[in-house]
Design a protein around this motif. Structure first.
Motif, PDB file in Angstrom:
ATOM      1  N   GLY A  95      -0.524 -34.154  18.286  1.00 42.11           N
ATOM      2  CA  GLY A  95       1.210 -34.701  19.047  1.00 42.11           C
ATOM      3  C   GLY A  95       0.864 -33.911  20.111  1.00 42.11           C
ATOM      4  N   ALA A  96      -0.733 -34.019  20.857  1.00 45.61           N
ATOM      5  CA  ALA A  96      -0.564 -33.360  21.787  1.00 45.61           C
ATOM      6  C   ALA A  96      -1.689 -34.681  22.753  1.00 45.61           C
ATOM      7  CB  ALA A  96      -1.337 -31.983  22.206  1.00 45.61           C
ATOM      8  N   GLN A  97      -1.594 -34.978  24.404  1.00 46.36           N
ATOM      9  CA  GLN A  97      -2.653 -35.609  24.665  1.00 46.36           C
ATOM     10  C   GLN A  97      -3.825 -35.952  24.666  1.00 46.36           C
ATOM     11  OE1 GLN A  97       0.758 -35.235  25.801  1.00 46.36           O
ATOM     12  NE2 GLN A  97       1.235 -37.343  25.656  1.00 46.36           N
ATOM     13  N   LYS A  98      -4.503 -34.802  23.615  1.00 46.65           N
ATOM     14  CA  LYS A  98      -5.919 -35.078  23.844  1.00 46.65           C
ATOM     15  C   LYS A  98      -6.073 -35.855  22.082  1.00 46.65           C
ATOM     16  CE  LYS A  98      -9.673 -31.833  22.369  1.00 46.65           C
ATOM     17  NZ  LYS A  98      -9.957 -30.793  22.311  1.00 46.65           N
ATOM     18  N   LEU A  99      -6.703 -36.398  22.294  1.00 50.24           N
ATOM     19  CA  LEU A  99      -6.790 -37.793  21.238  1.00 50.24           C
ATOM     20  C   LEU A  99      -8.348 -36.988  21.170  1.00 50.24           C
ATOM     21  CD1 LEU A  99      -6.020 -41.307  22.485  1.00 50.24           C
ATOM     22  CD2 LEU A  99      -4.776 -39.883  20.797  1.00 50.24           C
ATOM     23  N   VAL A 100      -9.397 -37.264  19.237  1.00 52.74           N
ATOM     24  CA  VAL A 100     -10.198 -37.448  19.600  1.00 52.74           C
ATOM     25  C   VAL A 100     -10.767 -38.654  18.589  1.00 52.74           C
ATOM     26  CG1 VAL A 100     -12.257 -35.919  16.744  1.00 52.74           C
ATOM     27  CG2 VAL A 100      -9.985 -34.755  19.001  1.00 52.74           C
ATOM     28  N   PHE A 101     -11.405 -39.687  19.228  1.00 49.14           N
ATOM     29  CA  PHE A 101     -12.018 -40.310  18.701  1.00 49.14           C
ATOM     30  C   PHE A 101     -13.044 -40.578  17.885  1.00 49.14           C
ATOM     31  CE2 PHE A 101      -9.212 -43.418  21.868  1.00 49.14           C
ATOM     32  CZ  PHE A 101      -9.861 -43.014  22.591  1.00 49.14           C
TER      33      PHE A 101
ATOM     34  N   GLN B  41     -22.782 -41.065  22.713  1.00 48.68           N
ATOM     35  CA  GLN B  41     -21.421 -39.818  22.358  1.00 48.68           C
ATOM     36  C   GLN B  41     -19.813 -40.221  22.056  1.00 48.68           C
ATOM     37  OE1 GLN B  41     -21.733 -36.793  22.141  1.00 48.68           O
ATOM     38  NE2 GLN B  41     -24.130 -36.765  21.589  1.00 48.68           N
ATOM     39  N   GLY B  42     -20.101 -41.308  22.672  1.00 44.59           N
ATOM     40  CA  GLY B  42     -18.509 -42.188  21.918  1.00 44.59           C
ATOM     41  C   GLY B  42     -17.621 -41.816  23.797  1.00 44.59           C
ATOM     42  N   LEU B  43     -15.740 -42.217  23.097  1.00 49.83           N
ATOM     43  CA  LEU B  43     -15.326 -40.972  23.736  1.00 49.83           C
ATOM     44  C   LEU B  43     -14.947 -39.874  23.454  1.00 49.83           C
ATOM     45  CD1 LEU B  43     -13.275 -44.738  23.392  1.00 49.83           C
ATOM     46  CD2 LEU B  43     -13.397 -43.139  25.726  1.00 49.83           C
ATOM     47  N   GLN B  44     -15.073 -39.411  24.887  1.00 45.71           N
ATOM     48  CA  GLN B  44     -14.748 -38.025  24.047  1.00 45.71           C
ATOM     49  C   GLN B  44     -13.927 -37.266  25.336  1.00 45.71           C
ATOM     50  OE1 GLN B  44     -19.388 -36.029  25.223  1.00 45.71           O
ATOM     51  NE2 GLN B  44     -18.681 -34.914  23.149  1.00 45.71           N
ATOM     52  N   PHE B  45     -12.808 -36.515  24.713  1.00 49.17           N
ATOM     53  CA  PHE B  45     -11.306 -36.164  25.947  1.00 49.17           C
ATOM     54  C   PHE B  45     -12.697 -34.887  26.798  1.00 49.17           C
ATOM     55  CE2 PHE B  45      -7.518 -34.373  26.813  1.00 49.17           C
ATOM     56  CZ  PHE B  45      -7.727 -33.644  26.910  1.00 49.17           C
ATOM     57  N   ARG B  55      -3.145 -28.760  30.869  1.00 45.14           N
ATOM     58  CA  ARG B  55      -2.399 -28.722  29.799  1.00 45.14           C
ATOM     59  C   ARG B  55      -3.814 -28.447  28.191  1.00 45.14           C
ATOM     60  NH1 ARG B  55       2.942 -32.374  28.605  1.00 45.14           N
ATOM     61  NH2 ARG B  55       1.815 -33.519  27.702  1.00 45.14           N
ATOM     62  N   ASN B  56      -4.518 -29.412  28.632  1.00 42.86           N
ATOM     63  CA  ASN B  56      -5.604 -29.560  28.159  1.00 42.86           C
ATOM     64  C   ASN B  56      -6.699 -29.282  27.838  1.00 42.86           C
ATOM     65  OD1 ASN B  56      -3.609 -29.273  24.705  1.00 42.86           O
ATOM     66  ND2 ASN B  56      -3.191 -31.173  26.046  1.00 42.86           N
ATOM     67  N   LYS B  57      -7.761 -28.661  27.158  1.00 42.56           N
ATOM     68  CA  LYS B  57      -9.047 -28.900  27.938  1.00 42.56           C
ATOM     69  C   LYS B  57      -9.795 -29.327  26.993  1.00 42.56           C
ATOM     70  CE  LYS B  57     -11.913 -26.449  30.798  1.00 42.56           C
ATOM     71  NZ  LYS B  57     -13.324 -26.511  30.353  1.00 42.56           N
ATOM     72  N   GLY B  58     -11.184 -30.422  26.899  1.00 44.28           N
ATOM     73  CA  GLY B  58     -12.513 -30.695  26.481  1.00 44.28           C
ATOM     74  C   GLY B  58     -13.330 -29.235  26.306  1.00 44.28           C
ATOM     75  N   ASN B  59     -14.385 -29.890  26.014  1.00 43.78           N
ATOM     76  CA  ASN B  59     -15.553 -28.934  25.770  1.00 43.78           C
ATOM     77  C   ASN B  59     -16.522 -29.530  26.397  1.00 43.78           C
ATOM     78  OD1 ASN B  59     -14.341 -27.511  23.402  1.00 43.78           O
ATOM     79  ND2 ASN B  59     -15.520 -29.174  22.139  1.00 43.78           N
ATOM     80  N   PHE B  60     -16.675 -29.739  27.572  1.00 38.42           N
ATOM     81  CA  PHE B  60     -17.017 -29.975  28.684  1.00 38.42           C
ATOM     82  C   PHE B  60     -17.694 -28.833  30.010  1.00 38.42           C
ATOM     83  CE2 PHE B  60     -18.032 -34.333  28.657  1.00 38.42           C
ATOM     84  CZ  PHE B  60     -17.636 -34.442  27.640  1.00 38.42           C
ATOM     85  N   PRO B  61     -18.907 -28.773  30.224  1.00 38.12           N
ATOM     86  CA  PRO B  61     -19.090 -27.919  31.185  1.00 38.12           C
ATOM     87  C   PRO B  61     -18.204 -27.457  32.879  1.00 38.12           C
ATOM     88  CG  PRO B  61     -20.713 -28.806  31.593  1.00 38.12           C
ATOM     89  CD  PRO B  61     -19.505 -29.517  30.176  1.00 38.12           C
ATOM     90  N   GLY B  62     -18.169 -26.485  33.117  1.00 40.70           N
ATOM     91  CA  GLY B  62     -17.137 -25.695  34.196  1.00 40.70           C
ATOM     92  C   GLY B  62     -17.800 -26.938  35.156  1.00 40.70           C
ATOM     93  N   ARG B  63     -18.694 -27.685  35.523  1.00 39.15           N
ATOM     94  CA  ARG B  63     -19.561 -28.142  36.714  1.00 39.15           C
ATOM     95  C   ARG B  63     -17.806 -29.996  37.055  1.00 39.15           C
ATOM     96  NH1 ARG B  63     -22.533 -31.914  36.068  1.00 39.15           N
ATOM     97  NH2 ARG B  63     -23.166 -31.675  33.873  1.00 39.15           N
ATOM     98  N   PHE B  64     -16.985 -30.166  35.324  1.00 36.25           N
ATOM     99  CA  PHE B  64     -16.372 -30.811  35.080  1.00 36.25           C
ATOM    100  C   PHE B  64     -15.214 -30.490  35.959  1.00 36.25           C
ATOM    101  CE2 PHE B  64     -18.512 -34.505  33.891  1.00 36.25           C
ATOM    102  CZ  PHE B  64     -19.837 -33.750  33.338  1.00 36.25           C
ATOM    103  N   SER B  65     -14.049 -30.790  36.495  1.00 28.19           N
ATOM    104  CA  SER B  65     -12.544 -30.715  37.199  1.00 28.19           C
ATOM    105  C   SER B  65     -11.610 -30.934  37.158  1.00 28.19           C
ATOM    106  CB  SER B  65     -12.537 -29.491  38.396  1.00 28.19           C
ATOM    107  OG  SER B  65     -13.191 -29.933  39.570  1.00 28.19           O
TER     108      SER B  65
END
Lengths: 111, 112
Positions: A95-101, B41-45, B55-65
């Motif tokens: 339900g969020a804009q975070k898609l896991v592919f 790695q395919g498509l990663q958020f 609003r949401n954050k993935g698991n990438f290092p702080g170098r990515f902003s």
């Protein structure tokens, strides 16, 4: 976190036959499941999506089914055509804009 | 409506440099998400911005902003580039209230 497994990684079918791609997800809280088609050098294109309150959805030759109990969903393409050749990705979100592919399926339609 | 646009489309940088990528969402959309696509790695958020806030954050290092402007356009920055940052960077546009995302054409980054 959420993990999405996609099978098969490659699929080759004869033109006119059906193709089925399957995905499983790990987080039972996921409730949105889109499918994307990506042609070589192009952007991922949304082809169909389903939400957890629906078991099946169809759009012309494409259908998606969802089994929440088993935590898997599938893409069905009927009467395949050469232009269906592409890489297909499934995804899940909560339900969020975070898609896991998923890792993608390379579909080849043989004439 | 015009689709999602990204600039530049191609970029070549060397290790240690930094890079800024831009994404303009579909008119009226307030959410922009960023993804990294690589063969391995395919498509990663990476992260999502909505109304100028992450609003949401993935698991990438702080170098990515990233950041988002009041017109919903978003930028992504990668500092101290590494060879492994070579990838296709995709942004996706959404209304922000519905999950449906539409992708831009991507920026292909090559780090030498």
């Amino acid at each position: 976190g959420e993990n999405v497994e996609q099978h098969p990684s490659t699929l080759s079918v004869q033109e006119g036959d059906s193709a089925v791609i399957k995905c499983t997800y790990s987080d039972s809280a996921s409730n949105y499941f889109p499918w994307y088609k990506q042609e070589l050098g192009k952007r991922p294109q949304l082809i169909i999506d389903i939400r957890s309150n629906v078991g099946e959805k169809k759009d012309q030759r494409i259908a998606v089914t969802l089994n929440k109990t088993a935590k898997h969903f599938s893409l069905h393409i009927t009467e395949t055509q050469p232009e269906d050749s592409a890489v297909y990705f499934c995804a899940a979100s909560k339900g969020a804009q975070k898609l896991v592919f998923g890792q993608g399926t390379r579909l080849t339609i043989n004439p | 409506k015009a689709g999602v646009t990204q600039t530049p489309r191609y970029l070549i940088k060397t290790r240690g440099q930094q890079v800024t990528l831009s994404c303009s969402p579909i008119s009226g959309h307030r959410s922009v998400s960023w993804y990294q696509q690589t063969p391995g790695q395919g498509l990663q958020f990476l992260f999502e911005y909505f109304s100028e806030t992450q609003r949401n954050k993935g698991n990438f290092p702080g170098r990515f902003s990233g950041r988002q402007f009041s017109n919903s356009r978003s930028e992504m920055n990668v500092s101290t580039l590494e060879l492994g940052d070579s990838a296709l960077y995709l942004c996706a546009s959404s209304s922000g209230t519905v999950e449906t995302q539409y992708f831009g054409p991507g920026t292909r980054l090559l780090v030498l």
